[in-house]
Write a protein that holds these residues in place. Structure first.
Motif, short mmCIF file in Angstrom:
data_model
loop_
_atom_site.label_atom_id
_atom_site.label_comp_id
_atom_site.label_asym_id
_atom_site.label_seq_id
_atom_site.Cartn_x
_atom_site.Cartn_y
_atom_site.Cartn_z
N ALA A 587 0.84 -1.20 0.00
CA ALA A 587 0.00 0.00 0.00
C ALA A 587 0.88 1.26 0.00
CB ALA A 587 -0.93 0.00 1.20
N TYR A 588 1.93 1.26 0.81
CA TYR A 588 2.86 2.39 0.84
C TYR A 588 3.60 2.53 -0.48
CZ TYR A 588 2.27 3.26 5.86
OH TYR A 588 1.75 3.60 7.09
N ILE A 589 3.98 1.41 -1.07
CA ILE A 589 4.69 1.45 -2.35
C ILE A 589 3.80 2.08 -3.42
CG2 ILE A 589 5.62 0.03 -4.22
CD1 ILE A 589 6.57 -1.97 -2.09
N VAL A 618 12.94 -2.02 1.07
CA VAL A 618 13.89 -1.08 0.47
C VAL A 618 13.15 0.05 -0.24
CG1 VAL A 618 15.67 -0.83 -1.30
CG2 VAL A 618 15.73 -2.79 0.24
N GLN A 619 12.04 -0.30 -0.90
CA GLN A 619 11.31 0.69 -1.66
C GLN A 619 10.61 1.73 -0.78
OE1 GLN A 619 9.02 -0.83 -5.15
NE2 GLN A 619 9.68 -2.86 -4.43
N VAL A 620 10.29 1.38 0.45
CA VAL A 620 9.58 2.32 1.32
C VAL A 620 10.47 2.88 2.42
CG1 VAL A 620 7.32 1.28 0.89
CG2 VAL A 620 8.71 0.44 2.79
N ASP A 621 11.77 2.62 2.33
CA ASP A 621 12.71 3.12 3.33
C ASP A 621 12.88 4.63 3.14
OD1 ASP A 621 14.72 3.69 5.09
OD2 ASP A 621 16.06 2.08 4.42
N ALA A 622 12.46 5.38 4.13
CA ALA A 622 12.51 6.84 4.02
C ALA A 622 13.94 7.37 4.02
CB ALA A 622 11.73 7.47 5.17
#
Length: 633
Positions: A587-589, A618-622
């Motif tokens: 959902a975040y991605i 990794v894709q949602v790491d701020a």
């Protein structure tokens, strides 16, 4: 056992990850192994008392889970009948409501049961986890290892022939309002009715078959408080099991302290272990297993099978640990052990490994039963090995379908999965003149898979004419067909017929309704239905019901509603599932939004990401740095 562990190792390119695994060595004649829960990192290991040897893990990229449910007279387990094409932990029904039996007597009995206000007393922990996926190609087979009370055969042997079909005590319990069972029992005894162990066991058997655990618990409490029965360990274990189902694991653990020490034996603790596994609580399950070791109970195949079930769902790499423990303790695998391993390999699409385990099983003198054959056929179908699937199906038929009528329930959806409408018609013709409800449901499902809606509807109408009073389980079978074909109008009409019949609605029906609206694109409506149903009935919805809605929110990138659904699942007791976190992260991605603290949230739930989840994180790491951010820095 060595051959079994060797067969369990999949191809090298399927390795998910390697963690250090340790196994105990023999201390003397008997190895003193135990599962030691490391509080520091949540990693459970098989540890040594004197030393250790290295172990290759049971690596697997499998997706899917087994099921575990409480049978009518013992703990039962089923290695699931689920399509390997489904995502990991995409769970299904398994909700056995007040089932309409084939006999007229049982139909009358069920119709009276439906009118009772029992919802607040029913707890269904096992329907939430790992029930069969509705493929219908499996046949439920009890794992008759934990005898909590007399089996039906034992009961009928002890009772006079004329009383075998019914229980006066059970009828008295069913006639009482939901919360006044104990008063009804007092009155029943005052009227001079006979109260003996076979009568009690038969009443308990009937309550468990209908999953009326609240009433069964009231009966057990009344028996102990009034001292109408001299409790033995099996009675205490049965009570423990009911407390776990109705009030939760913590209350069950507290009850153990009240059981006389002389009665706290292996049966009691393995009952608790099985309930921990049913709740997918790996930490508690391992603690109970350790406790059993500390108490010097023998390591039984039942306990090992429970750990295999648990790790099949939560951490397949640990399956090899259990197999090594069984080898060192000289615990012989049962048919059910092989069934778990075969299904695990099939779900990882490791057909070669699956076939090797089958050969190992046969070499040990254990032939595949109908359940294992159905599992093999299903995995062959979804693995594209249609010829091998057909060969297994012909073996299941045994050359004469009429003589092997019991196989029809499994054959119908499997032939449908192969797209063989002629074979489905042939098998159904064997049953058509005098079908039982399970065969009818299998036929409805099969015709639905083949897109033959009219044939599915005809079978359902046949059921209505034959048994008059159907349970929600039977309605839901056709409702799923409508949902899969996005036939919203027909689905609504069927729900109205269901309500008009006075049928008791439960999680199985909610699940079908949710999927009906989700498939029609009305996700908010599905969400509303599920929330209202759970609040009004105080019953636990299925895991798959929540996930069907959460998946849609994730696809939209609707982080707010995905988080809301995640929270509601936690409130319902669905905690510590990788599948939930993967959907939430997605959902975040899709929202192109960072997910702050997601790794910490997973760690708090003792969840460790697999390769796919690690890539999502990794894709949602701020705080991750891209090539461009490095240049700007």
């Amino acid at each position: 056992m060595w051959a079994l562990r060797r067969a369990s190792n999949p191809l090298k390119n399927r390795v998910l990850g390697i963690g250090t695994s340790r196994a105990c060595c023999a201390k003397s004649e008997v190895a003193s192994c135990c599962l030691d829960v490391k509080a520091s990192n949540g990693d459970s290991r098989l540890v040594a008392s004197d030393g250790c040897i290295s172990l290759k893990r049971f690596y697997s990229a499998a997706h899917g889970s087994p099921n575990f449910f409480m049978g009518c007279c013992s703990f039962s387990s089923q290695a699931d009948t689920k399509s390997s094409a489904q995502e990991e932990d995409d769970l299904e029904d398994g909700f056995s409501e007040l089932e309409t039996a084939a006999s007229a007597a049982d139909v009358v009995q069920d119709s009276s049961v439906d009118n009772l206000n029992e919802d607040q007393l029913i707890s269904e922990p096992e329907l939430s986890e790992e029930e069969d996926d509705g493929d219908g190609d499996g046949v439920e087979e009890p794992q008759n290892e934990l005898e909590l009370f007399d089996t039906e055969a034992e009961i009928t042997e002890k009772r006079p022939p004329q009383k075998r079909a019914s229980s006066a005590l059970f009828k008295a319990i069913m006639a009482a309002p939901g919360l006044s069972v104990q008063s009804a029992l007092d009155k029943w005894v005052e009227e001079g009715n006979d109260l003996n162990r076979p009568e009690i066991a038969l009443a308990m058997l009937n309550l468990r078959k209908r999953r009326m655990y609240g009433r069964a618990l009231q009966l057990s409490e009344w028996l102990e408080s009034t001292k109408q029965l001299d409790f033995v360990e099996r009675d205490y274990a049965s009570r423990l099991d009911l407390i776990s189902k109705v009030r939760g694991l913590q209350k069950a653990e507290n009850y153990i302290e009240k059981i006389p020490k002389s009665m706290r034996g292996e049966i009691t603790y393995r009952t608790l272990l099985a309930n921990c596994v049913a709740a997918n609580n790996s930490k508690k399950a391992e603690q109970v297993f350790n406790k059993m070791k500390d108490l010097e109970f023998p390591i039984t195949v039942f306990a090992c099978n429970q750990l295999l079930l648990l790790y099949k769902r939560l951490d397949k790499k640990k399956i090899a640990d259990v197999l090594l423990l069984m080898e060192k303790e000289n615990v012989k695998p049962t048919r059910f052990t092989y069934r778990i391993l075969i299904d695990t390999k099939g779900k990882s699409n490791d057909i070669t490994g699956m076939d090797q385990i089958v050969e190992t099983m046969k070499a040990e003198g254990i032939e595949p039963d109908l359940n294992i054959q159905a599992i093999l056929a299903r995995h062959y179908v979804y693995g594209g090995l249609k010829e091998k699937a057909e060969a297994v199906l012909k073996e299941m038929e045994g050359g004469n379908t009429k003589e092997n009528r019991w196989a029809c329930r499994a054959l119908l959806p499997l032939y449908a999965a192969l797209g063989k409408a002629d074979e489905v018609g042939r098998v159904w013709k064997v049953c058509e003149s005098n079908p039982n409800p399970d065969e009818c449901m299998a036929a409805i499902e099969a015709w639905g898979k083949l897109n033959k809606i009219e044939e599915a509807e005809a079978v359902f109408e046949r059921m209505l004419k034959t048994w008059k009073k159907l349970s929600s389980k039977h309605y839901s079978t056709l409702l799923k067909v409508y949902a899969n074909h996005k036939m919203l109008a027909k689905g609504k009409d069927l729900v109205k017929r269901m309500a008009d019949s006075g049928c008791r609605v439960g999680p199985l029906t909610w699940d079908a309704l949710v999927k009906l609206y989700v498939e029609a694109g009305e996700v908010e409506k599905a969400d509303s239905i599920l929330q209202k149903a759970a609040q009004q009935n105080q019953m636990k919805p299925l895991f798959s019901s929540y996930m069907a809605i959460m998946d849609q929110y994730a696809n939209r990138g609707d982080v707010h509603n995905a988080e809301k659904m995640f929270h509601r699942m936690r409130q319902s007791g669905y905690v510590g599932r990788l599948r939930q976190f993967q959907t939430l992260i997605q959902a975040y991605i899709n929202a192109k939004s960072p997910a702050y603290g997601m790794r910490e949230r997973m760690k708090a739930d003792n969840i460790f990401p697999n390769k796919a989840a690690a890539e999502q994180l990794v894709q949602v790491d701020a705080f991750r740095k891209s090539v461009m951010s490095d240049l700007l820095d």
